[in-house]
Enzyme design. Structure first.
Site, PDB file in Angstrom:
ATOM      1  N   LEU A   3      19.855  46.849  76.417  1.00  0.00           N
ATOM      2  CA  LEU A   3      20.560  46.770  77.685  1.00  0.00           C
ATOM      3  C   LEU A   3      21.435  47.995  77.863  1.00  0.00           C
ATOM      4  O   LEU A   3      21.509  48.568  78.928  1.00  0.00           O
ATOM      5  CB  LEU A   3      21.426  45.501  77.749  1.00  0.00           C
ATOM      6  CG  LEU A   3      20.686  44.175  77.774  1.00  0.00           C
ATOM      7  CD1 LEU A   3      21.676  43.021  77.764  1.00  0.00           C
ATOM      8  CD2 LEU A   3      19.802  44.087  79.008  1.00  0.00           C
ATOM      9  N   ALA A   7      29.507  54.239  73.033  1.00  0.00           N
ATOM     10  CA  ALA A   7      30.172  54.895  71.911  1.00  0.00           C
ATOM     11  C   ALA A   7      30.523  53.902  70.808  1.00  0.00           C
ATOM     12  O   ALA A   7      30.540  54.253  69.633  1.00  0.00           O
ATOM     13  CB  ALA A   7      31.440  55.594  72.398  1.00  0.00           C
ATOM     14  N   GLU A   8      30.796  52.665  71.175  1.00  0.00           N
ATOM     15  CA  GLU A   8      31.233  51.661  70.202  1.00  0.00           C
ATOM     16  C   GLU A   8      30.116  50.746  69.719  1.00  0.00           C
ATOM     17  O   GLU A   8      30.151  50.276  68.590  1.00  0.00           O
ATOM     18  CB  GLU A   8      32.348  50.787  70.802  1.00  0.00           C
ATOM     19  CG  GLU A   8      33.687  51.480  70.896  1.00  0.00           C
ATOM     20  CD  GLU A   8      34.297  51.792  69.540  1.00  0.00           C
ATOM     21  OE1 GLU A   8      34.286  50.918  68.651  1.00  0.00           O
ATOM     22  OE2 GLU A   8      34.783  52.910  69.367  1.00  0.00           O
ATOM     23  N   ALA A   9      29.150  50.441  70.605  1.00  0.00           N
ATOM     24  CA  ALA A   9      28.161  49.420  70.245  1.00  0.00           C
ATOM     25  C   ALA A   9      26.849  49.603  70.990  1.00  0.00           C
ATOM     26  O   ALA A   9      26.796  50.263  72.026  1.00  0.00           O
ATOM     27  CB  ALA A   9      28.734  48.038  70.554  1.00  0.00           C
ATOM     28  N   VAL A  11      23.799  47.180  72.676  1.00  0.00           N
ATOM     29  CA  VAL A  11      23.604  45.816  73.169  1.00  0.00           C
ATOM     30  C   VAL A  11      22.134  45.678  73.524  1.00  0.00           C
ATOM     31  O   VAL A  11      21.600  46.457  74.318  1.00  0.00           O
ATOM     32  CB  VAL A  11      24.490  45.528  74.410  1.00  0.00           C
ATOM     33  CG1 VAL A  11      24.284  44.108  74.893  1.00  0.00           C
ATOM     34  CG2 VAL A  11      25.960  45.777  74.099  1.00  0.00           C
ATOM     35  N   LYS A  20      25.018  42.226  70.130  1.00  0.00           N
ATOM     36  CA  LYS A  20      25.932  43.360  70.259  1.00  0.00           C
ATOM     37  C   LYS A  20      26.334  43.790  68.860  1.00  0.00           C
ATOM     38  O   LYS A  20      26.910  43.022  68.109  1.00  0.00           O
ATOM     39  CB  LYS A  20      27.173  42.965  71.059  1.00  0.00           C
ATOM     40  CG  LYS A  20      28.146  44.119  71.247  1.00  0.00           C
ATOM     41  CD  LYS A  20      29.303  43.748  72.166  1.00  0.00           C
ATOM     42  CE  LYS A  20      30.204  44.944  72.383  1.00  0.00           C
ATOM     43  NZ  LYS A  20      31.282  44.639  73.345  1.00  0.00           N
ATOM     44  N   ASP A 107      38.884  46.018  80.364  1.00  0.00           N
ATOM     45  CA  ASP A 107      37.831  46.775  81.042  1.00  0.00           C
ATOM     46  C   ASP A 107      37.295  45.954  82.212  1.00  0.00           C
ATOM     47  O   ASP A 107      36.095  45.728  82.334  1.00  0.00           O
ATOM     48  CB  ASP A 107      36.716  47.119  80.051  1.00  0.00           C
ATOM     49  CG  ASP A 107      35.741  48.159  80.591  1.00  0.00           C
ATOM     50  OD1 ASP A 107      36.080  48.859  81.573  1.00  0.00           O
ATOM     51  OD2 ASP A 107      34.634  48.278  80.029  1.00  0.00           O
TER      52      ASP A 107
END
Length: 190
Positions: A3, A7-9, A11, A20, A107
């Site tokens: 999906l 930068a962090e994960a 999905v 995730k 967010d």
């Protein structure tokens, strides 16, 4: 099927679930990186569950394993594609419920709100945290208003509708909405 990848994960959807996974950061010591990813994953899962308990629809979590969360896949539409005044007012109610529970989303955008089976779900609690301050709540709402202004034509009407829903549900709404105005002024003169 992926999906998104940030930068962090990453999905992805696998076996009808969203998976995730927080990606390793090679610039950190391996042990520190593993601990940080594990702690952030647990915190996100806890905040998702707390939001759900507070009455905010969120994906159901099926499993947490170190830096991975497996959760319900919502085959819906991001609100950014379908938002109107009615939906914006509902978002105001949901954000009020979130804030009354002492949770800051971090967010709040129309991309992180999904319309699924005639309900609005909040997703992506990766930047969420617990805070009951007017400032944190104001910043949360300010981010959403910025999204309205930058991506939606009738942003003034969407903001008005959001405020109706937020005020309907949250006794401290006017205090927070006044802070949003202060935050906007700070941004203009920075």
């Amino acid at each position: 099927m992926y999906l998104t990848s940030g930068a962090e994960a990453t999905v992805k959807v696998e076996d009808g679930m969203v998976i995730k996974e927080r990606v390793p950061k090679n610039y950190r010591l391996k042990e520190l990186d593993e601990r940080i990813r594990k702690e952030r994953t647990k915190a996100e899962a806890r905040l998702l569950s707390e939001a759900r308990r507070a009455g905010v629809p969120t994906p159901i979590i099926y499993d947490i394993d170190n830096s991975t969360i497996k959760m319900q896949y919502l085959d819906g539409t991001a609100l950014k594609f379908v938002i109107d005044e009615n939906l914006s007012e509902q978002v105001g109610i949901l954000v009020a419920e979130l804030h009354m529970a002492g949770i800051i989303h971090g967010d709040l955008t129309t991309s992180n709100l999904i319309l699924f089976n005639d309900r609005i779900y909040m997703i992506d609690f990766g930047l969420s945290f617990f805070d009951s301050s007017t400032e944190a709540r104001g910043v949360d709402v300010h981010v959403l208003f910025q999204t309205f202004e930058s991506t939606h034509r009738d942003h003034d009407k969407l903001i008005e509708a959001f405020c109706r829903g937020y005020r309907q549900e949250f006794k401290q709404a006017d205090e927070v909405l006044e802070r949003v105005k202060e935050i906007e002024k700070r941004g203009r003169y920075a």
